[in-house]
Scaffold this active site. Structure first.
Site, short mmCIF file in Angstrom:
data_model
loop_
_atom_site.label_atom_id
_atom_site.label_comp_id
_atom_site.label_asym_id
_atom_site.label_seq_id
_atom_site.Cartn_x
_atom_site.Cartn_y
_atom_site.Cartn_z
N ASN A 97 -11.24 10.13 -3.04
CA ASN A 97 -10.31 10.79 -3.96
C ASN A 97 -10.28 9.96 -5.24
O ASN A 97 -9.71 8.88 -5.26
CB ASN A 97 -8.92 10.84 -3.30
CG ASN A 97 -7.83 11.31 -4.23
OD1 ASN A 97 -8.11 11.85 -5.30
ND2 ASN A 97 -6.59 11.13 -3.82
N LYS A 103 -8.77 10.62 -7.92
CA LYS A 103 -7.49 10.76 -8.64
C LYS A 103 -7.76 11.02 -10.13
O LYS A 103 -8.76 11.64 -10.45
CB LYS A 103 -6.61 9.52 -8.40
CG LYS A 103 -6.45 9.23 -6.90
CD LYS A 103 -5.42 8.21 -6.59
CE LYS A 103 -5.34 8.02 -5.08
NZ LYS A 103 -4.33 7.09 -4.66
N HIS A 119 -1.10 15.74 -1.46
CA HIS A 119 -1.17 14.27 -1.57
C HIS A 119 0.22 13.76 -1.96
O HIS A 119 0.94 14.42 -2.72
CB HIS A 119 -2.22 13.88 -2.62
CG HIS A 119 -2.50 12.41 -2.63
ND1 HIS A 119 -1.64 11.50 -3.19
CD2 HIS A 119 -3.54 11.70 -2.12
CE1 HIS A 119 -2.15 10.28 -3.03
NE2 HIS A 119 -3.29 10.38 -2.38
N GLU A 150 1.14 11.70 -4.03
CA GLU A 150 1.34 11.60 -5.49
C GLU A 150 1.69 12.96 -6.07
O GLU A 150 2.43 13.05 -7.05
CB GLU A 150 0.07 11.00 -6.14
CG GLU A 150 -0.02 9.51 -5.84
CD GLU A 150 -1.42 8.93 -5.85
OE1 GLU A 150 -2.35 9.59 -6.35
OE2 GLU A 150 -1.58 7.82 -5.32
N GLU A 185 -1.57 9.44 5.46
CA GLU A 185 -1.55 8.40 4.43
C GLU A 185 -0.12 7.86 4.27
O GLU A 185 0.70 8.48 3.58
CB GLU A 185 -2.00 8.97 3.08
CG GLU A 185 -3.41 9.50 3.09
CD GLU A 185 -4.02 9.52 1.69
OE1 GLU A 185 -5.09 8.94 1.52
OE2 GLU A 185 -3.39 10.08 0.77
N GLY A 191 -2.85 2.35 -2.42
CA GLY A 191 -3.05 1.55 -3.63
C GLY A 191 -2.35 0.21 -3.61
O GLY A 191 -2.25 -0.45 -4.64
N SER A 219 -5.43 2.20 1.21
CA SER A 219 -6.05 0.86 1.10
C SER A 219 -7.21 0.64 2.07
O SER A 219 -7.39 -0.47 2.58
CB SER A 219 -4.98 -0.23 1.28
OG SER A 219 -4.04 -0.15 0.22
P1 PGA Z 1 -6.14 4.04 -1.90
O1 PGA Z 1 -5.68 5.58 -2.04
O2 PGA Z 1 -7.39 4.04 -1.04
O3 PGA Z 1 -6.42 3.60 -3.31
O4 PGA Z 1 -5.02 3.31 -1.25
C1 PGA Z 1 -5.76 6.45 -0.96
C2 PGA Z 1 -5.30 7.83 -1.37
O5 PGA Z 1 -4.30 7.94 -2.07
O6 PGA Z 1 -5.92 8.84 -0.99
#
Ligand code: PGA
Length: 251
Positions: A9, A11, A93, A95, A163, A169, A209
């Protein structure tokens, strides 16, 4: 058997220059044993699809609108993603749920639109740190699953991504026991609602992560069928070893 899936992803990262990274990934991992998916920003989707054409790598969207078309300035429909070359779309997601106030019902409607357009819906669920500390994780995940997944899905049309919001992140990763507990719970809920056949065929990804250094132990956890990777998916030198670790876990 569920085919493993390594999903990246990107983003809100990436302009034309980053297509080169995708070309490198396609060159080195275009014939991986696992299914490989990259979800670039919508602006790059069509060129990303061209870049990976001929390899086994698929591309997908990061969100879609619940309607097919209409007066929704700035939004992109599932059909448009499909038309641009997408085979998958990430829905719900954290976010999006946080930044855009998306409810489980919104997520379900978007997922329905994705299925209608012929896309695989990658529906995300996950608890906040406060919810985990209050020992509410399974209640939260159970509610999100019940509210976010439309009826009539199959293992060919649905992927779930677990997640934990606090792991995205941040470099913080749940223990393998914590991951296993939630993945087993999701599997049980899928089987209860959709029956054993469908319930067992839906892939459940872990996200938050995931890095080359922790991928192998995460992929050894029961009911972990792959990963949804954010930051580490932006660099082929990080995402490549994650794909290799997933391939190795299938042996
Ligand atoms: P990350 O994000 O691997 O940077 O922690 C995962 C995600 O939000 O899909």
């Amino acid at each position: 058997m569920r085919r493993k899936l390594a999903a990246g992803n990107w983003k809100m990262n990436g302009t034309s220059a980053e297509l080169e990274r995708l070309a490198t990934l396609a060159q080195n991992h275009g014939a991986a044993k696992s299914e490989v998916l990259i979800c670039p920003p919508a602006t790059l989707l069509s060129r990303a699809a061209d870049t990976v054409a001929g390899s086994a790598i698929a591309v997908g969207g990061q969100d879609c609108h619940a309607e097919v078309s209409g007066a929704h300035t700035g939004d992109v429909s599932a059909q448009m993603l499909k038309d641009a070359g997408a085979e998958f779309v990430i829905i719900g997601h954290s976010e999006r749920r946080e930044d855009h106030g998306e409810s489980d019902e919104d997520v379900r409607n978007k997922a329905r639109a994705a299925l209608d357009a012929g896309l695989v819906a990658v529906i995300c669920v996950g608890e906040s740190l406060g919810e985990r500390e209050a020992a509410n994780t399974l209640d939260i995940i159970g509610g999100q699953l019940a509210g976010s997944i439309p009826d009539g899905v199959t293992g060919h049309t649905l992927v779930i991504a677990y997640e934990p919001i606090w792991a995205i992140g941040t470099g913080k990763v749940p223990t393998t026991d914590q991951i296993g507990e939630v993945h087993d719970f999701i599997r049980a809920r899928l089987e209860r609602r959709f029956g054993a056949g469908v319930g067992r065929s839906v892939r459940i990804l872990y996200g938050g992560s995931v890095k080359p250094g922790n991928a192998t132990e995460i992929f050894a956890v029961s009911n972990v069928d792959g990963a949804l990777v954010g930051g580490a998916s932006l660099k082929p030198e990080d995402f490549g070893p994650i794909i290799d670790a997933l391939d190795a876990s299938a042996d």
